[in-house]
Structure formats: C-alpha cells, structure tokens
Design a protein around this motif. Structure first.
Motif, short mmCIF file in Angstrom:
data_model
loop_
_atom_site.label_atom_id
_atom_site.label_comp_id
_atom_site.label_asym_id
_atom_site.label_seq_id
_atom_site.Cartn_x
_atom_site.Cartn_y
_atom_site.Cartn_z
N GLN A 48 0.80 -1.22 0.03
CA GLN A 48 -0.13 0.08 -0.13
C GLN A 48 1.24 1.37 -0.03
O GLN A 48 0.80 1.96 -0.77
CB GLN A 48 -1.41 -0.22 1.02
CG GLN A 48 -2.39 -1.65 1.37
CD GLN A 48 -2.90 -1.01 0.00
OE1 GLN A 48 -3.46 -0.07 -0.37
NE2 GLN A 48 -2.70 -3.06 -0.43
N LEU A 49 2.19 1.22 -0.04
CA LEU A 49 3.07 2.85 0.57
C LEU A 49 3.40 2.66 -0.98
O LEU A 49 3.65 3.54 -1.96
CB LEU A 49 3.61 1.55 1.74
CG LEU A 49 3.63 1.78 3.63
CD1 LEU A 49 4.51 1.37 3.74
CD2 LEU A 49 3.12 4.01 3.63
N ASP A 59 -9.36 7.42 -5.42
CA ASP A 59 -10.14 6.82 -4.91
C ASP A 59 -8.95 5.71 -4.06
O ASP A 59 -9.43 4.89 -3.49
CB ASP A 59 -10.98 5.82 -5.31
CG ASP A 59 -11.40 6.69 -5.99
OD1 ASP A 59 -12.65 7.69 -4.62
OD2 ASP A 59 -12.52 6.94 -7.23
N ILE A 60 -7.40 5.38 -4.76
CA ILE A 60 -7.09 4.52 -4.94
C ILE A 60 -5.55 4.64 -3.47
O ILE A 60 -5.87 3.99 -2.42
CB ILE A 60 -5.84 4.21 -5.73
CG1 ILE A 60 -6.97 3.47 -7.31
CG2 ILE A 60 -4.27 3.01 -5.88
CD1 ILE A 60 -5.81 2.57 -8.42
N THR A 61 -5.94 5.99 -3.22
CA THR A 61 -4.72 6.69 -1.72
C THR A 61 -5.35 6.35 -1.09
O THR A 61 -5.77 6.82 0.33
CB THR A 61 -4.91 8.15 -2.45
OG1 THR A 61 -3.81 8.25 -3.46
CG2 THR A 61 -3.89 9.04 -1.44
N LYS A 62 -6.79 6.72 -0.96
CA LYS A 62 -7.45 6.95 -0.02
C LYS A 62 -7.93 5.12 0.93
O LYS A 62 -7.89 5.40 1.91
CB LYS A 62 -8.99 6.90 -0.66
CG LYS A 62 -10.16 6.80 1.11
CD LYS A 62 -11.25 7.61 0.82
CE LYS A 62 -12.53 7.64 2.13
NZ LYS A 62 -12.34 6.81 2.33
N ALA A 63 -7.92 4.57 0.22
CA ALA A 63 -8.04 3.06 0.46
C ALA A 63 -6.99 2.53 0.29
O ALA A 63 -6.90 1.65 1.77
CB ALA A 63 -8.88 2.08 -1.32
N SER A 64 -5.66 2.81 0.30
CA SER A 64 -4.01 2.37 0.40
C SER A 64 -4.15 3.21 1.89
O SER A 64 -3.45 2.69 2.75
CB SER A 64 -3.24 2.93 -0.48
OG SER A 64 -3.49 2.41 -1.32
N LEU A 65 -4.84 4.23 2.17
CA LEU A 65 -4.19 4.76 3.40
C LEU A 65 -5.69 4.11 4.51
O LEU A 65 -4.61 3.28 5.69
CB LEU A 65 -4.74 6.42 3.66
CG LEU A 65 -3.69 7.74 2.37
CD1 LEU A 65 -3.84 8.15 2.80
CD2 LEU A 65 -2.25 7.22 3.28
N ARG A 67 -6.31 0.97 4.41
CA ARG A 67 -6.15 -0.33 4.33
C ARG A 67 -4.71 -0.52 5.13
O ARG A 67 -4.34 -1.17 6.42
CB ARG A 67 -5.85 -0.98 2.72
CG ARG A 67 -5.57 -2.39 3.23
CD ARG A 67 -6.32 -2.91 3.29
NE ARG A 67 -5.66 -4.45 3.58
CZ ARG A 67 -5.19 -5.14 2.61
NH1 ARG A 67 -5.82 -4.85 1.34
NH2 ARG A 67 -5.42 -6.65 3.15
N ILE A 68 -3.66 1.23 5.25
CA ILE A 68 -2.60 0.60 6.03
C ILE A 68 -2.92 1.31 7.89
O ILE A 68 -2.06 0.62 8.26
CB ILE A 68 -1.46 2.48 5.66
CG1 ILE A 68 -1.39 1.57 4.20
CG2 ILE A 68 -1.16 2.44 6.94
CD1 ILE A 68 -0.42 2.93 3.83
N THR A 69 -3.95 1.72 7.97
CA THR A 69 -4.51 2.07 8.94
C THR A 69 -4.55 1.23 9.89
O THR A 69 -4.34 0.75 10.88
CB THR A 69 -5.08 3.76 9.15
OG1 THR A 69 -5.29 4.71 8.17
CG2 THR A 69 -6.03 3.74 10.86
N ALA A 70 -5.72 -0.09 9.15
CA ALA A 70 -6.40 -1.01 9.92
C ALA A 70 -4.86 -2.08 10.01
O ALA A 70 -5.68 -2.10 11.51
CB ALA A 70 -7.46 -1.21 9.02
N VAL A 71 -4.07 -2.76 8.67
CA VAL A 71 -3.58 -3.47 9.68
C VAL A 71 -2.57 -2.77 10.90
O VAL A 71 -2.15 -3.82 11.22
CB VAL A 71 -2.44 -3.20 7.94
CG1 VAL A 71 -1.40 -3.93 8.57
CG2 VAL A 71 -2.92 -3.84 7.20
N ARG A 72 -2.00 -1.45 10.87
CA ARG A 72 -1.09 -1.30 11.79
C ARG A 72 -1.78 -1.56 13.16
O ARG A 72 -1.37 -1.75 13.89
CB ARG A 72 -1.10 0.50 11.40
CG ARG A 72 -0.44 0.74 11.10
CD ARG A 72 0.17 2.24 10.35
NE ARG A 72 1.57 2.69 9.89
CZ ARG A 72 2.25 3.72 9.46
NH1 ARG A 72 1.53 4.96 10.47
NH2 ARG A 72 3.01 3.99 8.80
#
Length: 244
Positions: A48-49, A59-65, A67-72
């Motif tokens: 995602q980074l 949309d991709i940027t928001k989805a990646s951010l 996903r990163i927050t959830a995974v952390r």
C-alpha cells in the motif's frame, strides 16, 4: 499395590501428555497464527505504501491509507499477543528486536505518508528506496527468524507430547499385562487350593476302600474340602475302632 503404582504412573503420564498438548493448543498455535498475521501485515503495508507513489487516483490513495491504518491496528494487537505468549529467552530476545524494527518501520512510514500527503512524491520515493524499504526488509528478516525459531519450539513440544503418549500407552500395556498375569496366577492358586485337597480326599477314600486303615488323613482347612477330609478322617478312625 503394584497395579495401584502403575495406575499412578499412568495418571502422571496422562497429566504430562495433557500439559504438552495444552502448550501446543494454548501457546504454540496462537504464536504461529500471530506471527503469520504480523508477516502478512508488513507485506500489506509495503504494497500500500508503494501504491501511494505509483497511482494518483484519489480513490486508490484513500483505499491505501485506510488499509494501512487498519493493518497497523492489527499489528499492534498481534504484537501484544506475542508479548504475552512468548516466554523463552531466545524468543523474547527476537521479539525485542522485532519491536524495535517495527517502531522504526512505523516512524519511517509516517514520514513517508507525510511527504505523500504534501505532494512530495519524489522525496517520498527516495525515502522509500533509501530507508523505508531497507527497514522493512530488516523487520521481515527478524520476523522470519522468529517464525523459524518458534517452529523449532513447536516441533519440540510436539515431540514431547508424542513421547508422553507413547509412554502412557506403554504403561497401560504393562499394567494390563501384569494384571492378566496376576489374574492367571490367582486363578491357578484358587484351582490348586480346591483340587489338591480333593485329590487327597479321593486318595484317602480309595485307600480306605481297599482296606488300608494305616494312613493318616491330615486336615489343614475348614472349608468344604476340609470338612470332607474331616469326615473321611472320622470314618477311618471309626473303622479302625471297629476292627480293633
């Protein structure tokens, strides 16, 4: 007493096996699961980074951010699980390095995210290549080291459980064999205690029937067989008195 001792040993073996299985179920399996989730989480973050500098879609940027927050969040939970379950000195030493590298990976990741949000994609890409990716690889290498070490510990725990199961089976078989042997010996003893006096009674009756009243009939028991021998003894004495 022997059977009781063997039964006690079997119970102790069973307790040992149960304890070994409890270690596998309550510690080894959860540790393996948590390490897998940590490894997957680091991989997901890395992907995602990279997506943040590869794609420009909002949309991709928001989805990646997201996903990163959830995974952390998941990684924080799993690190806590590992902290509570890992007990060995070697495992805790590796866990300490994992925590240090996780903190460094998060620090560089936050710095990277700040650059991306500010539109500094070239600087972010340079940070990714020069610092963030090496930190990620070092973190993943330590995770892999922990996975390998915990796998060896799990194998040892499994071997102990199998050894306890084998010992329990052996003790049960020994107890069964001894029980059968004792039952056979007891049966033989009971049969002999009945047949020997009966044979003595038959021999005495045959001797008296043949007219030999000189023999001595010895009564050593008070059971039915002993009573029979006593009756023969009295009968022989009565015949001796009559003849006299």
């Amino acid at each position: 007493l022997l059977l009781a001792a063997l039964g006690t040993v079997a119970l102790l073996r069973s307790a040992t096996q149960r304890a070994a299985l409890d270690v596998i179920v309550e510690a080894r399996i959860p540790i393996t699961k948590s390490l897998g989730m940590v490894a997957d989480g680091v991989n997901v973050q890395a992907i995602q980074l990279r997506n943040l500098v590869i794609f420009s879609s909002d949309d991709i940027t928001k989805a990646s951010l997201d996903r990163i927050t959830a995974v952390r969040g998941t990684l924080v939970e799993q690190i806590k699980v590992l902290d509570s379950l890992i007990r060995s000195d070697k495992g805790r030493e590796i866990q300490g390095r994992m925590q240090q590298q996780s903190a460094e990976f998060l620090r560089l990741g936050d710095q990277y995210l700040t650059m991306v949000k500010q539109g500094q994609k070239d600087e972010a890409l340079r940070l990714l290549e020069e610092a963030l990716r090496p930190a990620q690889q070092a973190y993943q290498a330590t995770i892999a080291e922990q996975v390998a070490y915990q796998a060896r510990v799990t194998e040892e725990a499994s071997a102990r459980a199998e050894a306890a199961a084998s010992a329990l089976m052996r003790d049960v078989l020994i107890a069964a064999a001894i029980g059968i042997a004792l039952a056979i010996l007891l049966a033989i003893s009971i049969i002999r205690s009945i047949t020997r006096p009966l044979a003595q009674a038959v021999h005495a009756a045959d001797r008296v029937a043949a007219g030999d009243l000189s023999g001595q009939i010895v009564v050593r028991a008070t059971d039915e067989t002993g009573q029979l021998l006593g009756a023969l003894q009295r009968m022989q004495q009565s015949l001796v008195n009559t003849v006299s």
